[in-house]
Design a protein around this motif. Structure first.
Motif, PDB file in Angstrom:
ATOM      1  N   ARG A 326       6.900   0.559 -36.905  1.00  0.00           N
ATOM      2  CA  ARG A 326       7.629  -0.535 -36.273  1.00  0.00           C
ATOM      3  C   ARG A 326       8.921  -0.054 -35.637  1.00  0.00           C
ATOM      4  NH1 ARG A 326       8.585  -6.071 -39.405  1.00  0.00           N
ATOM      5  NH2 ARG A 326       9.807  -6.927 -37.689  1.00  0.00           N
ATOM      6  N   ARG A 352      -9.209  -9.635 -26.814  1.00  0.00           N
ATOM      7  CA  ARG A 352      -7.923 -10.340 -26.667  1.00  0.00           C
ATOM      8  C   ARG A 352      -7.000 -10.062 -27.849  1.00  0.00           C
ATOM      9  NH1 ARG A 352      -6.781 -15.001 -29.215  1.00  0.00           N
ATOM     10  NH2 ARG A 352      -8.962 -15.520 -29.484  1.00  0.00           N
ATOM     11  N   GLU A 353      -7.524 -10.227 -29.057  1.00  0.00           N
ATOM     12  CA  GLU A 353      -6.676 -10.086 -30.235  1.00  0.00           C
ATOM     13  C   GLU A 353      -6.166  -8.660 -30.401  1.00  0.00           C
ATOM     14  OE1 GLU A 353      -8.583 -13.350 -33.247  1.00  0.00           O
ATOM     15  OE2 GLU A 353      -9.866 -11.740 -32.520  1.00  0.00           O
ATOM     16  N   LEU A 357      -2.032  -7.435 -30.209  1.00  0.00           N
ATOM     17  CA  LEU A 357      -1.636  -7.276 -31.616  1.00  0.00           C
ATOM     18  C   LEU A 357      -0.189  -6.801 -31.777  1.00  0.00           C
ATOM     19  CD1 LEU A 357      -2.834  -7.708 -34.365  1.00  0.00           C
ATOM     20  CD2 LEU A 357      -3.646  -5.357 -34.375  1.00  0.00           C
ATOM     21  N   ALA A 358       0.266  -5.955 -30.865  1.00  0.00           N
ATOM     22  CA  ALA A 358       1.610  -5.391 -31.030  1.00  0.00           C
ATOM     23  C   ALA A 358       2.691  -6.194 -30.310  1.00  0.00           C
ATOM     24  CB  ALA A 358       1.620  -3.943 -30.551  1.00  0.00           C
ATOM     25  N   LEU A 360       2.721  -9.830 -30.292  1.00  0.00           N
ATOM     26  CA  LEU A 360       2.609 -11.256 -30.615  1.00  0.00           C
ATOM     27  C   LEU A 360       3.979 -11.931 -30.677  1.00  0.00           C
ATOM     28  CD1 LEU A 360      -0.248 -11.461 -33.244  1.00  0.00           C
ATOM     29  CD2 LEU A 360      -0.239 -12.293 -30.908  1.00  0.00           C
ATOM     30  N   ARG A 361       4.966 -11.168 -31.111  1.00  0.00           N
ATOM     31  CA  ARG A 361       6.305 -11.735 -31.224  1.00  0.00           C
ATOM     32  C   ARG A 361       6.742 -12.357 -29.893  1.00  0.00           C
ATOM     33  NH1 ARG A 361       9.539 -10.799 -35.517  1.00  0.00           N
ATOM     34  NH2 ARG A 361       7.964  -9.361 -36.274  1.00  0.00           N
ATOM     35  N   PRO A 367       6.581 -21.829 -33.978  1.00  0.00           N
ATOM     36  CA  PRO A 367       5.790 -21.100 -34.959  1.00  0.00           C
ATOM     37  C   PRO A 367       4.427 -20.655 -34.411  1.00  0.00           C
ATOM     38  CG  PRO A 367       5.666 -23.449 -35.378  1.00  0.00           C
ATOM     39  CD  PRO A 367       6.554 -23.284 -34.182  1.00  0.00           C
ATOM     40  N   LEU A 368       4.076 -21.108 -33.235  1.00  0.00           N
ATOM     41  CA  LEU A 368       2.690 -20.930 -32.784  1.00  0.00           C
ATOM     42  C   LEU A 368       2.550 -19.893 -31.672  1.00  0.00           C
ATOM     43  CD1 LEU A 368       1.534 -24.644 -32.658  1.00  0.00           C
ATOM     44  CD2 LEU A 368       1.431 -23.032 -34.552  1.00  0.00           C
ATOM     45  N   ILE A 369       1.391 -19.249 -31.657  1.00  0.00           N
ATOM     46  CA  ILE A 369       1.067 -18.332 -30.573  1.00  0.00           C
ATOM     47  C   ILE A 369       0.712 -19.159 -29.338  1.00  0.00           C
ATOM     48  CG2 ILE A 369      -0.573 -16.600 -29.748  1.00  0.00           C
ATOM     49  CD1 ILE A 369      -0.946 -15.810 -32.721  1.00  0.00           C
ATOM     50  N   ARG A 371      -1.398 -19.630 -26.602  1.00  0.00           N
ATOM     51  CA  ARG A 371      -2.704 -19.107 -26.205  1.00  0.00           C
ATOM     52  C   ARG A 371      -2.794 -18.873 -24.702  1.00  0.00           C
ATOM     53  NH1 ARG A 371      -7.249 -19.417 -29.812  1.00  0.00           N
ATOM     54  NH2 ARG A 371      -6.294 -18.717 -31.736  1.00  0.00           N
ATOM     55  N   GLU A 374      -1.042 -15.813 -23.855  1.00  0.00           N
ATOM     56  CA  GLU A 374      -1.787 -14.688 -24.419  1.00  0.00           C
ATOM     57  C   GLU A 374      -2.960 -14.325 -23.503  1.00  0.00           C
ATOM     58  OE1 GLU A 374      -3.755 -15.368 -28.158  1.00  0.00           O
ATOM     59  OE2 GLU A 374      -3.874 -13.220 -28.602  1.00  0.00           O
TER      60      GLU A 374
END
Lengths: 504, 353
Positions: A326, A352-353, A357-358, A360-361, A367-369, A371, A374
């Motif tokens: 990190r 996609r995921e 992955l690195a 997402l922040r 609190p939600l991604i 989409r 993304e």
């Protein structure tokens, strides 16, 4: 070898497909008794796949194997071994906490009633080792032996199984020069005893020295089978590569900028000793060295994946503490590991995921991604990196090696890194995708980034690096510029026969 | 250079795969509906509103515990301490509410139930987090850590209750939590409050697992912990939180059981570990982690409950209950292995044909 020796093995019309790649396309060759037959080709040419089919690890999609006059097909390595085909792997697969005898007789123990007949087994093991002129006590643990001796124990095991064919996959990769000599003596003895040896190696000199015939594969196809005596090195390289070097490595030199990363005195146990170097914007620094020299360990240490005992990492001239991946990512340093499947990807997740992955922040709102963002980001990288995937919701496990590598690359590109630590960038990737990866490396350094690239393929290191650092047993033995780099020079440094001043 | 085949499977293969995915997603649900239909036809008693209400009531507490278990199993771990946590949280809350210990010995005045419950839940989360610290920080096996914690928590519950239940009086808050809401004219449809709480927890869990960073990390860790770590995810922190969630939800389950029985006793959680793991697996979550989801677990819980209740309505002797449950659990795990297609000798036979 006598050219009239009977053929012991013939493989005909072998076809093997993996998702997205044809690994073997109608490949065939034959092996005679008492012959050393070298199997040559670049990474991804299909050598290992062909041998895994022979040894019962993979099943061919088409084609036949004729062994000792009978059509055969093995479903497990055990079946192949019982039939007389033994593989000695690059990675030794012995059990270090068992003795030499136990390893040799594993699965075929001599029994006296319900009990193991130790005396008989030790005697047998000693006889086998003597046949190989080895002075090893069969009662010691295999783990206490050196790599070279462990390999000899595997040879002994193959003898114990009365193998007609011994497949040696890169047997010299971890051996010292003396051990290589010993191995060759044993190979010649085996040949004289009528055993056929299929010898896979990257070292063409070795292949010429030991082989009677050579079979060359390229891009999953059979290119040629020739007697070693009828072939020159130049011709061999032309057959293997099939194209000119500059087509194979489309290197573009970018203007060299300021220093991005500097490593000083990096030390980690015996594996890495006092390693110092720097890399500049626009530069590809290649790292060459033999297997076990500490190349992968170095990249992992810089990335914070493993702890270090001493040393410092500077980014943009300022010292930065890196205690975890990190931390490294935060400072723009990312690692593309050699084993993508085990270390780079989550195979059970969608494209996609994996790509996001690195980062997402950055894609999280409250609190939600988010989409939508993304998906937009993933679409953008599928375009930019040219990932061939029908739907970003597909699992990465359904993609070819090249596309999987591009996904790891996308994952990191999304973090906008400055330094790529690239471990074996093209391992297990077919030729077309290799060139695409090289172009992406070009693009990255042209954009002001730096790449540190580890590769076992010397042509790749030479073809793609601006500068090459060679390491030997955890120490830096020298730096070689792009213009001066040849395989011979690099090997001299890599084996420790040559050392530059200031790199004790 | 266009030799790399574009990986677009033939439409046939794709529809096969989507059928497979559909079945593995809805398979448990179909099984549940089938079982309900059979029971509905065979047993008149089952058709009563009361028995349906009981089904929901019985499913709620174990359902909440199984929700926590789902998080843990998704990361590839397991929490064997949940049944002990159910008992422990109930006992702690009961003691605080009643102000007594050891079967009636007065030690203090009781405190309001919501405060007592808050303390019990905090204890659950903290103990869960502590297990997470042991598992990640000391690299201990989750099986052993949680098995040990199970013993400790059961032991503590036993010691402070001296083996007897601690009875409480319901106050307003507890009455509210345990009420049954009547809907429709003459209140024909009865919905227990605990079931509503359970459904809310499931909905929140779904959002957390599918729509937050934390949820994505949970799946990534279960799918490949090494890759997750090398992608910059603080794996240990995520796992510690996962075990805290499991501890917390087990404590919620414990408090609800206690409230319903108006008694905190060390037996309150009996069997719940096994049932929660079984519900998760029946619901389609892989024991190896990384695959599955929270709604499957809810279906799994109901399947187990319907089987249990069905046996009562079909007059199966209650002593045989354990046998049937055991069979279901083994079948569920067999299903998990089959789904992964991970049976070497079967694979070999198929290839040899």
């Amino acid at each position: 070898m006598n050219a009239d020796n009977p053929v012991v093995l013939e493989m005909r019309g072998i076809i093997k497909r993996f998702p997205g790649v044809v690994a073997l396309d109608n490949v065939g060759f034959d092996v005679r008794r008492g012959e050393v037959h070298a199997l040559l080709g670049e990474n991804g040419a299909g050598k290992s796949t062909l041998m895994k089919i022979l040894a019962g690890v993979y099943e061919a999609d088409a084609g036949e194997i004729i062994f000792k006059g009978r059509r055969v097909s093995y479903h497990t390595p055990k079946q192949a071994q019982v039939a007389g085909i033994t593989t000695i792997h690059q990675e030794l697969n012995q059990i270090p906490l068992l003795t030499v005898t136990e390893n040799i007789y594993l699965g075929s123990e001599i029994m006296r009633g319900p009990l193991v007949h130790w005396r008989e087994m030790h005697k047998g093991a000693r006889a086998l080792l003597e046949r190989l002129h080895l002075d090893i006590d069969p009662r010691v643990l295999v783990g206490s032996l050196g790599v070279g001796q462990q390999q000899m124990v595997e040879v002994a095991k193959a003898l114990h199984h009365r193998s007609d064919i011994i497949i040696m996959d890169e047997p010299t990769a971890a051996l010292s020069l003396r051990e290589i000599d010993d191995l060759f003596t044993i190979i010649r003895d085996l040949r004289a005893a009528g055993v056929a040896i299929i010898y896979i190696s990257h070292h063409l000199n070795e292949a010429f020295e030991i082989a009677d015939r050579l079979t060359i594969l390229r891009d999953g196809r059979h290119i040629a089978t020739r007697a070693a005596a009828d072939l020159t090195m130049d011709e061999l390289i032309r057959l293997m590569v099939g194209r000119r070097l500059d087509e194979q490595f489309p290197k573009e030199t970018a203007p060299r900028g300021k220093e991005l990363l500097r490593v000083e005195g990096l030390t980690q146990g015996d594996r890495l000793r006092n390693i110092s170097f720097s890399v500049h914007a626009g530069e590809v620094l290649g790292i060459a060295g033999l297997v076990g020299a500490g190349r992968t360990e170095l990249l992992r240490a810089i990335f914070g994946a493993d702890p270090i005992d001493a040393g410092a990492v500077y980014v943009d001239g300022g010292r930065v503490p890196i205690r975890s991946p990190r931390d490294a990512i935060r400072h723009g340093i990312v690692l593309l590991p050699e084993d993508r499947k085990q270390q780079g990807l989550v195979m059970g997740m969608a494209v996609r995921e994996n790509v996001t992955l690195a980062v997402l922040r950055a894609l999280t709102r409250g609190p939600l991604i988010d989409r939508r963002r993304e998906r937009a980001l993933v679409g953008q990288y599928i375009q930019r990196i040219q990932i061939k995937v029908a739907d970003p919701e597909n699992l990465v496990s359904s993609l070819s090696g090249g596309n999987q590598q591009k996904i790891v690359l996308s994952k990191w590109m999304a973090t906008e890194p400055r330094v790529l630590l690239f471990d074996e960038p093209t391992r297990g990737i077919d030729v077309g995708a290799k060139v695409e990866i090289y172009r992406l490396i070009n693009q990255f350094v042209a954009g002001g980034g730096a790449v540190i690239m580890v590769s076992s393929e010397l042509p790749e290191v030479i073809g793609m690096s601006d500068r090459i650092m060679v390491i030997h047993e955890g120490t830096v033995t020298g730096f070689v510029g792009r213009a001066e780099a040849t395989q011979e020079t690099l090997l001299e440094y890599a084996t420790g026969h040559r050392r530059d001043e200031g790199h004790p | 250079m266009e030799r790399t085949a574009v990986t677009s499977p033939s439409t046939g293969a794709r529809s096969m795969r989507s059928i497979g995915r559909f079945l593995s997603n809805t398979g448990p649900l179909l099984v549940l509906l089938f079982m309900l239909a059979v029971l509905w036809t065979l047993s008149e008693a089952f058709r009563s509103p009361t028995s349906l209400m009981l089904l929901g009531l019985e499913a709620a507490a174990i359902g909440i515990v199984a929700a926590g278990q789902t998080y843990v199993i998704l990361t590839g771990g397991i929490d064997l301490s949940v049944e002990a946590m159910v008992s422990f949280a109930g006992v702690i809350a009961a003691i605080l509410i009643a102000g007594t210990n050891v079967a009636g010995g007065q030690i203090a005045n009781g405190i309001p139930s919501y405060l007592a419950i808050l303390i019990a839940l905090s204890a659950g989360a903290l103990i869960g987090a502590f297990q997470g610290v042991l598992i990640t920080g000391l690299n201990m096996n989750p099986l052993i850590v949680t098995l040990g914690m199970r013993s400790i928590l059961l032991g503590v519950s036993l010691v402070i209750t001296n083996g007897a239940g601690i009875n409480i009086q319901k106050d307003e808050f507890l009455s509210f939590m345990t009420q049954v809401i009547r809907i429709g004219e003459d209140g024909a449809i009865r919905v227990p409050m605990v079931l509503i709480i359970a459904v809310i927890i499931y909905f929140i869990s779904w959002v957390v697992l599918r729509h937050t960073r934390f949820g994505r990390y949970t799946y990534a860790i279960g799918g490949n912990e090494t890759s997750a770590r090398l992608s910059g995810i603080s794996v240990n922190l995520v796992k510690i939180r996962i075990y805290a969630i499991s501890g917390l939800l087990a404590a919620v389950g414990g408090v609800l059981v206690m409230a319903r029985l108006v008694s905190g006793a060390y037996q309150n959680g009996t069997n719940m570990t096994l049932m929660s793991v079984a519900a998760v697996v029946i619901g389609g979550t892989a024991l190896t982690g990384g695959k599955g989801g929270i709604w499957g677990t809810l279906v799994g819980v109901f399947i187990i409950r319907v089987v249990e209740q069905g046996m009562v309505y079909l007059s199966v002797p209650s002593n045989a209950k354990e046998i049937v449950l055991g069979v279901i659990i083994v079948l569920a795990v067999a299903l998990d292995v089959l789904r992964r297609g991970d049976i070497p000798w079967l694979r070999m036979r198929r290839r040899a044909v």
